[in-house]
Design a protein around this motif. Structure first.
Motif, PDB file in Angstrom:
ATOM      1  N   CYS A 269      -4.738   0.156   0.419  1.00 13.72           N
ATOM      2  CA  CYS A 269      -5.487  -0.777   1.262  1.00 13.72           C
ATOM      3  C   CYS A 269      -6.828  -0.172   1.689  1.00 13.72           C
ATOM      4  O   CYS A 269      -7.032   1.035   1.604  1.00 13.72           O
ATOM      5  CB  CYS A 269      -4.638  -1.134   2.484  1.00 13.72           C
TER       6      CYS A 269
ATOM      7  N   GLY B 124       0.058   4.088   0.892  1.00 11.18           N
ATOM      8  CA  GLY B 124      -0.252   4.942   2.032  1.00 11.18           C
ATOM      9  C   GLY B 124       0.392   4.477   3.322  1.00 11.18           C
ATOM     10  O   GLY B 124       0.897   5.282   4.104  1.00 11.18           O
ATOM     11  N   CYS B 125       0.391   3.150   3.550  1.00  9.00           N
ATOM     12  CA  CYS B 125       0.841   2.659   4.858  1.00  9.00           C
ATOM     13  C   CYS B 125       1.831   1.500   4.770  1.00  9.00           C
ATOM     14  O   CYS B 125       2.336   1.045   5.797  1.00  9.00           O
ATOM     15  CB  CYS B 125      -0.365   2.232   5.689  1.00  9.00           C
TER      16      CYS B 125
ATOM     17  N   CYS C  72       0.842  -1.191   0.000  1.00 15.20           N
ATOM     18  CA  CYS C  72       0.000   0.000   0.000  1.00 15.20           C
ATOM     19  C   CYS C  72       0.883   1.248   0.000  1.00 15.20           C
ATOM     20  O   CYS C  72       1.798   1.369   0.819  1.00 15.20           O
ATOM     21  CB  CYS C  72      -0.913  -0.011   1.218  1.00 15.20           C
TER      22      CYS C  72
ATOM     23  N   CYS D  93      -6.560   2.804   4.157  1.00 17.96           N
ATOM     24  CA  CYS D  93      -6.177   4.089   3.561  1.00 17.96           C
ATOM     25  C   CYS D  93      -7.304   4.627   2.687  1.00 17.96           C
ATOM     26  O   CYS D  93      -7.527   5.835   2.633  1.00 17.96           O
ATOM     27  CB  CYS D  93      -4.876   3.944   2.776  1.00 17.96           C
TER      28      CYS D  93
HETATM   29 ZN   LIG Z   1      -2.725   1.534   3.467  1.00 18.25          ZN
END
Ligand SMILES: [Zn+2]
Length: 242
Positions: A24, A15-16, A13, A27
């Motif tokens: 995900c 984002g994370c 992901c 996110c």
């Molecule tokens: Zn994420």
């Protein structure tokens, strides 16, 4: 080659860093909102809205998308913009009037998912990229996001199209690293309209962008489209700085 590598390497992901995909569900939930953004540059021009504040997961995703060519991120960003549009219509009466199919969708969120029958086509006009960044990124990143948003709206019964009519002229500097005043001057001076790419004469439009900072780019986009006779009913961005 890049695409082949994307298929072979395990996805994480943007984002994370969680394994399993480029973006995900956790996110994605951070983009499940829409808020009004106040900027002096756009006051009196058009309502500006964003899905979230610029930071954390969305900041990492936007940077990965724009600067590291993680093209698959266009899809979650485009889908998030499309999902926000019915709520935008609830906040912007002119948008609800122009694109009643959005209001139908808003109703559908709590009732039956019956496709709306819009009168007008919802034209998305992506904010421009500089020629240099289009070369570096291999395309206009916001046009790609807008294309996915339009397709998602179409699948839900809202007729939507993308009009990539805004471009920067030659010699425009990438706005990264420019201060507020230079950025505003940069946006005003060099924004060009490709008339062949405009929607049908007089159609209301919605400008889409990745991140609202000072609002000067958004203001320049609104002015340029208005000068061509297109009412800009709102500007919608993935995120806005605080
Ligand atoms: Zn994420």
């Amino acid at each position: 080659m890049r695409k082949i590598l994307d298929l072979l390497l395990p996805q994480t992901c943007a984002g994370c860093g969680a394994p399993g995909g480029v973006w995900c569900p956790g996110c994605a939930a951070t983009l499940d909102d829409v808020r009004v953004v106040e900027r002096s540059a756009t006051r009196g021009l058009a309502p500006v809205l964003a899905l979230t504040a610029y930071g954390g997961a969305v900041r990492r995703a936007v940077i990965a998308y724009k600067e590291r060519n993680r093209w698959p991120l266009a899809r979650p960003l485009g889908l998030a913009l499309a999902a926000a549009l019915p709520r935008l219509a609830a906040l912007v009466p002119a948008a609800a009037a122009a694109w009643p199919a959005l209001v139908t969708l808003l109703g559908a969120e709590v009732g039956d998912a019956e496709p709306g029958h819009g009168r007008g086509v919802l034209w998305l006009v992506p904010a421009p990229s500089t020629a240099a960044s289009i070369r570096r990124r291999g395309g206009n990143h916001m046009a790609r996001v807008a294309g996915i948003a339009a397709a998602a709206l179409g699948a839900r019964g809202v007729r939507a199209g993308v009009a990539p009519a805004l471009a920067y002229g030659r010699g425009t500097r990438d706005s990264v690293g420019l201060d507020r005043e230079l950025r505003a001057a940069n946006a005003r001076r060099h924004l060009a309209v490709d008339r062949a790419a405009l929607p049908p004469s007089g159609s209301p439009v919605l400008v889409t962008d990745d991140v609202i900072t000072t609002g000067s780019t958004a203001a320049a986009c609104v002015r340029a489209l208005r000068a061509e006779g297109h009412p800009v009913l709102a500007v919608l961005a993935c995120a806005a700085t605080d």
